[in-house]
Design a protein around this motif. Sequence first.
Motif, PDB file in Angstrom:
ATOM      1  N   GLN A 109       0.831  -1.200   0.000  1.00 15.59           N
ATOM      2  CA  GLN A 109       0.000   0.000   0.000  1.00 15.59           C
ATOM      3  C   GLN A 109       0.870   1.257   0.000  1.00 15.59           C
ATOM      4  O   GLN A 109       1.834   1.346   0.774  1.00 15.59           O
ATOM      5  CB  GLN A 109      -0.923   0.015   1.217  1.00 15.59           C
ATOM      6  N   PRO A 110       0.542   2.254  -0.816  1.00 19.96           N
ATOM      7  CA  PRO A 110       1.313   3.504  -0.796  1.00 19.96           C
ATOM      8  C   PRO A 110       1.341   4.113   0.606  1.00 19.96           C
ATOM      9  O   PRO A 110       0.320   4.158   1.295  1.00 19.96           O
ATOM     10  CB  PRO A 110       0.550   4.403  -1.776  1.00 19.96           C
ATOM     11  N   GLY A 111       2.513   4.556   1.024  1.00 19.51           N
ATOM     12  CA  GLY A 111       2.654   5.176   2.335  1.00 19.51           C
ATOM     13  C   GLY A 111       2.799   4.208   3.487  1.00 19.51           C
ATOM     14  O   GLY A 111       2.962   4.650   4.633  1.00 19.51           O
ATOM     15  N   ARG A 112       2.811   2.900   3.207  1.00 16.97           N
ATOM     16  CA  ARG A 112       2.901   1.928   4.300  1.00 16.97           C
ATOM     17  C   ARG A 112       4.160   2.099   5.153  1.00 16.97           C
ATOM     18  O   ARG A 112       4.078   2.018   6.391  1.00 16.97           O
ATOM     19  CB  ARG A 112       2.810   0.506   3.725  1.00 16.97           C
ATOM     20  N   PRO A 113       5.338   2.371   4.563  1.00 16.89           N
ATOM     21  CA  PRO A 113       6.517   2.552   5.427  1.00 16.89           C
ATOM     22  C   PRO A 113       6.352   3.702   6.419  1.00 16.89           C
ATOM     23  O   PRO A 113       6.773   3.589   7.578  1.00 16.89           O
ATOM     24  CB  PRO A 113       7.644   2.814   4.430  1.00 16.89           C
ATOM     25  N   ASP A 114       5.761   4.818   5.997  1.00 19.73           N
ATOM     26  CA  ASP A 114       5.541   5.937   6.915  1.00 19.73           C
ATOM     27  C   ASP A 114       4.551   5.558   8.008  1.00 19.73           C
ATOM     28  O   ASP A 114       4.750   5.891   9.184  1.00 19.73           O
ATOM     29  CB  ASP A 114       5.025   7.162   6.154  1.00 19.73           C
ATOM     30  N   TYR A 115       3.483   4.875   7.623  1.00 19.86           N
ATOM     31  CA  TYR A 115       2.479   4.412   8.590  1.00 19.86           C
ATOM     32  C   TYR A 115       3.132   3.515   9.643  1.00 19.86           C
ATOM     33  O   TYR A 115       2.956   3.713  10.856  1.00 19.86           O
ATOM     34  CB  TYR A 115       1.392   3.658   7.830  1.00 19.86           C
ATOM     35  N   GLU A 116       3.910   2.576   9.188  1.00 20.13           N
ATOM     36  CA  GLU A 116       4.562   1.629  10.098  1.00 20.13           C
ATOM     37  C   GLU A 116       5.553   2.340  11.009  1.00 20.13           C
ATOM     38  O   GLU A 116       5.611   2.078  12.224  1.00 20.13           O
ATOM     39  CB  GLU A 116       5.260   0.549   9.277  1.00 20.13           C
ATOM     40  N   ALA A 117       6.339   3.262  10.450  1.00 21.79           N
ATOM     41  CA  ALA A 117       7.325   3.983  11.249  1.00 21.79           C
ATOM     42  C   ALA A 117       6.655   4.843  12.313  1.00 21.79           C
ATOM     43  O   ALA A 117       7.135   4.920  13.460  1.00 21.79           O
ATOM     44  CB  ALA A 117       8.202   4.847  10.346  1.00 21.79           C
ATOM     45  N   GLU A 118       5.557   5.487  11.955  1.00 20.41           N
ATOM     46  CA  GLU A 118       4.844   6.309  12.931  1.00 20.41           C
ATOM     47  C   GLU A 118       4.273   5.464  14.057  1.00 20.41           C
ATOM     48  O   GLU A 118       4.322   5.857  15.236  1.00 20.41           O
ATOM     49  CB  GLU A 118       3.731   7.090  12.232  1.00 20.41           C
ATOM     50  N   LEU A 119       3.733   4.306  13.737  1.00 19.37           N
ATOM     51  CA  LEU A 119       3.213   3.424  14.775  1.00 19.37           C
ATOM     52  C   LEU A 119       4.316   2.999  15.741  1.00 19.37           C
ATOM     53  O   LEU A 119       4.115   2.997  16.964  1.00 19.37           O
ATOM     54  CB  LEU A 119       2.568   2.181  14.143  1.00 19.37           C
ATOM     55  N   HIS A 120       5.466   2.653  15.201  1.00 15.51           N
ATOM     56  CA  HIS A 120       6.586   2.268  16.073  1.00 15.51           C
ATOM     57  C   HIS A 120       6.981   3.423  16.988  1.00 15.51           C
ATOM     58  O   HIS A 120       7.269   3.214  18.182  1.00 15.51           O
ATOM     59  CB  HIS A 120       7.784   1.815  15.229  1.00 15.51           C
ATOM     60  N   GLU A 121       6.995   4.635  16.458  1.00 10.99           N
ATOM     61  CA  GLU A 121       7.406   5.772  17.262  1.00 10.99           C
ATOM     62  C   GLU A 121       6.363   6.098  18.333  1.00 10.99           C
ATOM     63  O   GLU A 121       6.726   6.411  19.478  1.00 10.99           O
ATOM     64  CB  GLU A 121       7.640   6.988  16.373  1.00 10.99           C
ATOM     65  N   VAL A 122       5.083   6.039  18.000  1.00 14.78           N
ATOM     66  CA  VAL A 122       4.044   6.265  19.016  1.00 14.78           C
ATOM     67  C   VAL A 122       4.143   5.205  20.109  1.00 14.78           C
ATOM     68  O   VAL A 122       4.095   5.521  21.303  1.00 14.78           O
ATOM     69  CB  VAL A 122       2.646   6.268  18.381  1.00 14.78           C
ATOM     70  N   ALA A 123       4.309   3.946  19.715  1.00 12.32           N
ATOM     71  CA  ALA A 123       4.435   2.873  20.704  1.00 12.32           C
ATOM     72  C   ALA A 123       5.650   3.115  21.612  1.00 12.32           C
ATOM     73  O   ALA A 123       5.569   2.947  22.836  1.00 12.32           O
ATOM     74  CB  ALA A 123       4.555   1.525  19.997  1.00 12.32           C
ATOM     75  N   ARG A 124       6.760   3.517  21.013  1.00 11.87           N
ATOM     76  CA  ARG A 124       7.972   3.762  21.804  1.00 11.87           C
ATOM     77  C   ARG A 124       7.740   4.880  22.817  1.00 11.87           C
ATOM     78  O   ARG A 124       8.122   4.756  23.989  1.00 11.87           O
ATOM     79  CB  ARG A 124       9.134   4.121  20.874  1.00 11.87           C
ATOM     80  N   ARG A 125       7.129   5.971  22.362  1.00 18.02           N
ATOM     81  CA  ARG A 125       6.910   7.108  23.252  1.00 18.02           C
ATOM     82  C   ARG A 125       5.926   6.768  24.369  1.00 18.02           C
ATOM     83  O   ARG A 125       6.144   7.160  25.530  1.00 18.02           O
ATOM     84  CB  ARG A 125       6.400   8.310  22.450  1.00 18.02           C
ATOM     85  N   VAL A 126       4.848   6.086  24.036  1.00 20.66           N
ATOM     86  CA  VAL A 126       3.869   5.744  25.065  1.00 20.66           C
ATOM     87  C   VAL A 126       4.487   4.786  26.077  1.00 20.66           C
ATOM     88  O   VAL A 126       4.314   4.947  27.295  1.00 20.66           O
ATOM     89  CB  VAL A 126       2.599   5.135  24.431  1.00 20.66           C
ATOM     90  N   HIS A 127       5.209   3.796  25.600  1.00 21.63           N
ATOM     91  CA  HIS A 127       5.849   2.850  26.517  1.00 21.63           C
ATOM     92  C   HIS A 127       6.810   3.573  27.446  1.00 21.63           C
ATOM     93  O   HIS A 127       6.814   3.342  28.665  1.00 21.63           O
ATOM     94  CB  HIS A 127       6.587   1.781  25.714  1.00 21.63           C
TER      95      HIS A 127
END
Length: 293
Positions: free
Chosen positions: A174-192
Amino acid sequence: MDALLLVSFGGPEGPDDVMPFLENVTRGRNVPRARLAEVAEHYHHFGGVSPINGHCRALKAELERLVDVPVYWGNRNWAPFLTDTVAEMAADGVTRATAFVTSAYSGYSSSGQYQEDLDRAVAAVPGAPEITKIPPYCLEPGFVGAFTEAAKAALAELPGARLVFTAHSVPLAQPGRPDYEAELHEVARRVHAASGARGGFDLVYQSRSGPPSQPWLEPDVLDHLAKLASDGTDAVALVPIGFVSDHMEVLFDLDVEARDRAADLGVRLVRAATPGTALAPLARDLYARHAKP
Protein backbone atom coordinates in the motif's frame (compact mmCIF):
# COMPACT_ATOMS: atom_id res chain seq x y z
CA MET A 1 -17.49 32.11 6.73
CA ASP A 2 -15.00 29.61 8.17
CA ALA A 3 -15.82 26.21 9.68
CA LEU A 4 -14.29 23.10 11.21
CA LEU A 5 -15.18 19.86 9.42
CA LEU A 6 -15.00 16.56 11.32
CA VAL A 7 -14.38 13.71 8.87
CA SER A 8 -14.70 10.05 9.80
CA PHE A 9 -15.12 6.54 8.43
CA GLY A 10 -18.78 6.04 9.27
CA GLY A 11 -20.59 2.99 10.55
CA PRO A 12 -24.00 1.31 10.64
CA GLU A 13 -26.56 2.38 13.21
CA GLY A 14 -28.88 -0.62 13.03
CA PRO A 15 -29.07 -4.17 11.62
CA ASP A 16 -30.55 -3.04 8.29
CA ASP A 17 -27.57 -0.72 7.74
CA VAL A 18 -24.87 -3.35 8.11
CA MET A 19 -24.69 -4.93 4.66
CA PRO A 20 -25.22 -1.67 2.71
CA PHE A 21 -22.47 -0.11 4.81
CA LEU A 22 -20.05 -2.96 4.11
CA GLU A 23 -20.89 -2.75 0.40
CA ASN A 24 -19.95 0.93 0.48
CA VAL A 25 -16.66 0.18 2.23
CA THR A 26 -15.65 -2.57 -0.19
CA ARG A 27 -17.07 -1.17 -3.46
CA GLY A 28 -14.76 -1.92 -6.38
CA ARG A 29 -12.61 -4.39 -4.43
CA ASN A 30 -14.36 -7.64 -5.51
CA VAL A 31 -14.75 -8.86 -1.93
CA PRO A 32 -16.68 -12.17 -1.90
CA ARG A 33 -20.21 -11.98 -0.56
CA ALA A 34 -19.39 -14.71 1.95
CA ARG A 35 -16.65 -12.53 3.42
CA LEU A 36 -19.04 -9.60 3.76
CA ALA A 37 -21.53 -11.86 5.54
CA GLU A 38 -18.79 -13.00 7.91
CA VAL A 39 -17.83 -9.43 8.79
CA ALA A 40 -21.50 -8.48 9.10
CA GLU A 41 -21.78 -10.92 11.99
CA HIS A 42 -19.22 -8.87 13.91
CA TYR A 43 -21.63 -5.93 13.75
CA HIS A 44 -24.69 -8.04 14.52
CA HIS A 45 -22.89 -9.29 17.64
CA PHE A 46 -23.34 -5.70 18.88
CA GLY A 47 -26.87 -5.17 17.59
CA GLY A 48 -25.76 -3.91 14.18
CA VAL A 49 -24.48 -0.65 15.63
CA SER A 50 -20.92 0.63 15.27
CA PRO A 51 -19.72 2.88 18.09
CA ILE A 52 -17.98 5.27 15.71
CA ASN A 53 -20.97 7.50 14.88
CA GLY A 54 -21.76 7.97 18.56
CA HIS A 55 -18.13 8.91 19.11
CA CYS A 56 -18.32 11.48 16.33
CA ARG A 57 -21.47 13.03 17.74
CA ALA A 58 -19.80 13.36 21.14
CA LEU A 59 -16.60 14.75 19.62
CA LYS A 60 -18.58 17.23 17.52
CA ALA A 61 -20.47 18.43 20.58
CA GLU A 62 -17.22 18.88 22.50
CA LEU A 63 -15.63 20.76 19.63
CA GLU A 64 -18.63 23.08 19.43
CA ARG A 65 -17.79 24.10 22.99
CA LEU A 66 -14.14 24.71 22.19
CA VAL A 67 -14.09 26.57 18.87
CA ASP A 68 -15.78 29.76 17.75
CA VAL A 69 -16.74 28.57 14.25
CA PRO A 70 -19.48 26.18 13.10
CA VAL A 71 -18.60 22.48 13.32
CA TYR A 72 -19.81 20.04 10.65
CA TRP A 73 -19.46 16.27 10.39
CA GLY A 74 -19.27 14.03 7.31
CA ASN A 75 -18.40 10.35 6.78
CA ARG A 76 -16.76 8.42 3.99
CA ASN A 77 -18.99 5.35 4.10
CA TRP A 78 -22.26 6.11 5.90
CA ALA A 79 -24.61 8.92 6.78
CA PRO A 80 -23.94 11.75 7.17
CA PHE A 81 -22.08 11.32 3.89
CA LEU A 82 -19.26 13.73 3.23
CA THR A 83 -20.71 15.09 -0.02
CA ASP A 84 -24.03 15.84 1.68
CA THR A 85 -22.20 17.66 4.48
CA VAL A 86 -20.17 19.73 2.01
CA ALA A 87 -23.43 20.67 0.26
CA GLU A 88 -24.87 21.73 3.62
CA MET A 89 -21.80 23.84 4.30
CA ALA A 90 -22.10 25.55 0.90
CA ALA A 91 -25.79 26.28 1.51
CA ASP A 92 -24.90 27.80 4.89
CA GLY A 93 -22.42 30.16 3.28
CA VAL A 94 -19.20 28.46 4.44
CA THR A 95 -16.35 29.51 2.15
CA ARG A 96 -13.38 27.92 3.92
CA ALA A 97 -13.10 24.89 6.20
CA THR A 98 -10.39 22.97 8.00
CA ALA A 99 -10.88 19.20 8.15
CA PHE A 100 -9.96 17.13 11.21
CA VAL A 101 -9.99 13.44 10.28
CA THR A 102 -10.47 10.74 12.91
CA SER A 103 -7.43 8.93 11.53
CA ALA A 104 -4.13 10.14 12.90
CA TYR A 105 -1.48 8.47 10.75
CA SER A 106 0.15 8.77 7.34
CA GLY A 107 -0.42 6.28 4.55
CA TYR A 108 -3.07 5.81 1.89
CA SER A 109 -5.92 4.31 3.91
CA SER A 110 -5.18 6.50 6.94
CA SER A 111 -4.70 9.82 5.16
CA GLY A 112 -4.52 9.79 1.37
CA GLN A 113 -7.90 8.17 0.85
CA TYR A 114 -9.55 10.78 3.06
CA GLN A 115 -7.97 13.53 0.94
CA GLU A 116 -9.36 11.87 -2.19
CA ASP A 117 -12.83 11.75 -0.63
CA LEU A 118 -12.61 15.41 0.33
CA ASP A 119 -11.53 16.33 -3.20
CA ARG A 120 -14.43 14.34 -4.71
CA ALA A 121 -16.95 15.96 -2.38
CA VAL A 122 -15.72 19.45 -3.21
CA ALA A 123 -15.79 18.69 -6.95
CA ALA A 124 -19.35 17.37 -6.70
CA VAL A 125 -20.84 20.40 -4.91
CA PRO A 126 -21.32 23.70 -6.76
CA GLY A 127 -19.97 26.54 -4.67
CA ALA A 128 -18.24 24.16 -2.27
CA PRO A 129 -15.95 25.73 0.33
CA GLU A 130 -12.20 25.46 0.09
CA ILE A 131 -11.27 22.63 2.48
CA THR A 132 -7.81 22.16 4.01
CA LYS A 133 -7.11 18.78 5.60
CA ILE A 134 -5.05 18.81 8.81
CA PRO A 135 -1.93 16.64 8.26
CA PRO A 136 -1.40 13.39 10.19
CA TYR A 137 -1.12 14.21 13.89
CA CYS A 138 -0.13 10.93 15.56
CA LEU A 139 3.13 12.36 16.92
CA GLU A 140 1.49 15.39 18.52
CA PRO A 141 1.96 15.43 22.32
CA GLY A 142 -1.81 15.54 22.80
CA PHE A 143 -2.24 12.29 20.88
CA VAL A 144 0.67 10.45 22.51
CA GLY A 145 -0.38 11.79 25.91
CA ALA A 146 -3.93 10.49 25.59
CA PHE A 147 -2.67 6.96 24.93
CA THR A 148 -0.08 7.27 27.67
CA GLU A 149 -2.82 7.97 30.21
CA ALA A 150 -4.84 5.06 28.84
CA ALA A 151 -1.83 2.74 29.10
CA LYS A 152 -1.19 3.85 32.68
CA ALA A 153 -4.81 3.13 33.58
CA ALA A 154 -4.55 -0.34 32.03
CA LEU A 155 -1.34 -1.07 33.93
CA ALA A 156 -2.99 0.08 37.16
CA GLU A 157 -5.75 -2.44 36.48
CA LEU A 158 -3.28 -5.22 35.65
CA PRO A 159 0.10 -4.41 37.26
CA GLY A 160 3.10 -5.94 35.57
CA ALA A 161 1.31 -6.56 32.28
CA ARG A 162 3.31 -6.44 29.06
CA LEU A 163 2.27 -3.57 26.80
CA VAL A 164 1.17 -4.78 23.38
CA PHE A 165 0.26 -1.99 20.97
CA THR A 166 -2.19 -2.74 18.17
CA ALA A 167 -3.12 -1.06 14.88
CA HIS A 168 -5.05 -1.93 11.75
CA SER A 169 -2.94 -3.99 9.36
CA VAL A 170 -2.49 -2.82 5.77
CA PRO A 171 -0.98 -4.46 2.67
CA LEU A 172 2.79 -4.17 2.47
CA ALA A 173 2.40 -2.76 -1.04
CA GLN A 174 0.00 0.00 0.00
CA PRO A 175 1.31 3.50 -0.80
CA GLY A 176 2.65 5.18 2.34
CA ARG A 177 2.90 1.93 4.30
CA PRO A 178 6.52 2.55 5.43
CA ASP A 179 5.54 5.94 6.92
CA TYR A 180 2.48 4.41 8.59
CA GLU A 181 4.56 1.63 10.10
CA ALA A 182 7.33 3.98 11.25
CA GLU A 183 4.84 6.31 12.93
CA LEU A 184 3.21 3.42 14.78
CA HIS A 185 6.59 2.27 16.07
CA GLU A 186 7.41 5.77 17.26
CA VAL A 187 4.04 6.27 19.02
CA ALA A 188 4.43 2.87 20.70
CA ARG A 189 7.97 3.76 21.80
CA ARG A 190 6.91 7.11 23.25
CA VAL A 191 3.87 5.74 25.06
CA HIS A 192 5.85 2.85 26.52
CA ALA A 193 8.61 5.18 27.71
CA ALA A 194 6.13 7.53 29.40
CA SER A 195 3.89 4.84 30.89
CA GLY A 196 6.29 3.51 33.50
CA ALA A 197 5.84 -0.03 32.20
CA ARG A 198 8.50 -2.53 33.16
CA GLY A 199 10.11 -4.66 30.48
CA GLY A 200 9.68 -4.36 26.75
CA PHE A 201 6.72 -3.85 24.48
CA ASP A 202 5.37 -5.16 21.17
CA LEU A 203 3.64 -3.67 18.13
CA VAL A 204 1.18 -6.01 16.48
CA TYR A 205 -1.59 -5.74 13.91
CA GLN A 206 -5.23 -6.69 13.63
CA SER A 207 -8.25 -6.70 11.34
CA ARG A 208 -6.54 -7.67 8.08
CA SER A 209 -9.05 -8.35 5.32
CA GLY A 210 -7.08 -9.16 2.16
CA PRO A 211 -6.56 -12.55 0.49
CA PRO A 212 -4.07 -14.87 2.21
CA SER A 213 -1.72 -14.58 -0.78
CA GLN A 214 -1.30 -10.82 -0.25
CA PRO A 215 1.39 -9.84 2.31
CA TRP A 216 0.11 -7.55 5.08
CA LEU A 217 1.75 -6.06 8.15
CA GLU A 218 2.37 -8.67 10.84
CA PRO A 219 2.38 -10.17 13.45
CA ASP A 220 -1.33 -10.64 13.99
CA VAL A 221 -2.47 -9.94 17.53
CA LEU A 222 -3.99 -13.39 18.01
CA ASP A 223 -0.85 -15.15 16.84
CA HIS A 224 1.28 -12.90 19.04
CA LEU A 225 -0.77 -13.69 22.13
CA ALA A 226 -0.03 -17.36 21.55
CA LYS A 227 3.69 -16.61 21.22
CA LEU A 228 3.72 -14.55 24.40
CA ALA A 229 1.94 -17.33 26.27
CA SER A 230 4.49 -19.88 25.03
CA ASP A 231 7.26 -17.56 26.24
CA GLY A 232 5.74 -17.45 29.72
CA THR A 233 3.96 -14.08 29.62
CA ASP A 234 0.79 -14.30 31.70
CA ALA A 235 -0.51 -10.69 31.64
CA VAL A 236 -1.00 -8.39 28.64
CA ALA A 237 -2.33 -4.85 28.26
CA LEU A 238 -3.53 -4.19 24.72
CA VAL A 239 -3.21 -0.52 23.69
CA PRO A 240 -5.00 0.18 20.37
CA ILE A 241 -2.85 3.11 19.25
CA GLY A 242 -4.14 2.83 15.69
CA PHE A 243 -7.66 3.85 16.66
CA VAL A 244 -8.98 7.23 17.78
CA SER A 245 -12.20 5.69 19.07
CA ASP A 246 -13.81 2.31 19.66
CA HIS A 247 -14.35 1.19 16.06
CA MET A 248 -15.96 -2.19 15.49
CA GLU A 249 -12.47 -3.57 14.95
CA VAL A 250 -11.64 -2.63 18.53
CA LEU A 251 -14.86 -4.02 19.99
CA PHE A 252 -14.85 -7.32 18.11
CA ASP A 253 -11.22 -8.05 17.23
CA LEU A 254 -9.87 -7.08 20.65
CA ASP A 255 -12.72 -7.21 23.15
CA VAL A 256 -14.13 -10.46 21.78
CA GLU A 257 -11.58 -12.40 19.71
CA ALA A 258 -8.40 -11.39 21.52
CA ARG A 259 -10.03 -11.68 24.93
CA ASP A 260 -11.29 -15.17 24.09
CA ARG A 261 -7.87 -16.21 22.76
CA ALA A 262 -6.14 -14.90 25.88
CA ALA A 263 -8.57 -16.80 28.10
CA ASP A 264 -7.88 -20.01 26.19
CA LEU A 265 -4.14 -19.42 26.62
CA GLY A 266 -4.39 -18.62 30.32
CA VAL A 267 -3.22 -15.05 29.76
CA ARG A 268 -4.79 -12.24 31.79
CA LEU A 269 -5.81 -9.42 29.47
CA VAL A 270 -6.87 -5.81 29.80
CA ARG A 271 -7.60 -3.43 26.94
CA ALA A 272 -6.68 0.24 27.24
CA ALA A 273 -9.28 2.84 26.30
CA THR A 274 -9.18 4.81 23.08
CA PRO A 275 -9.04 8.63 23.44
CA GLY A 276 -12.51 9.54 22.16
CA THR A 277 -13.47 13.06 23.19
CA ALA A 278 -10.14 13.49 25.01
CA LEU A 279 -8.77 14.46 21.59
CA ALA A 280 -11.06 17.50 21.34
CA PRO A 281 -8.46 19.93 22.76
CA LEU A 282 -5.90 18.61 20.27
CA ALA A 283 -8.38 19.04 17.41
CA ARG A 284 -9.05 22.59 18.57
CA ASP A 285 -5.34 23.41 18.65
CA LEU A 286 -4.72 21.82 15.25
CA TYR A 287 -7.62 23.78 13.80
CA ALA A 288 -6.12 27.01 15.15
CA ARG A 289 -2.73 26.09 13.68
CA HIS A 290 -3.90 25.08 10.20
CA ALA A 291 -6.93 27.30 9.54
CA LYS A 292 -6.10 29.86 6.87
CA PRO A 293 -6.00 33.46 8.16
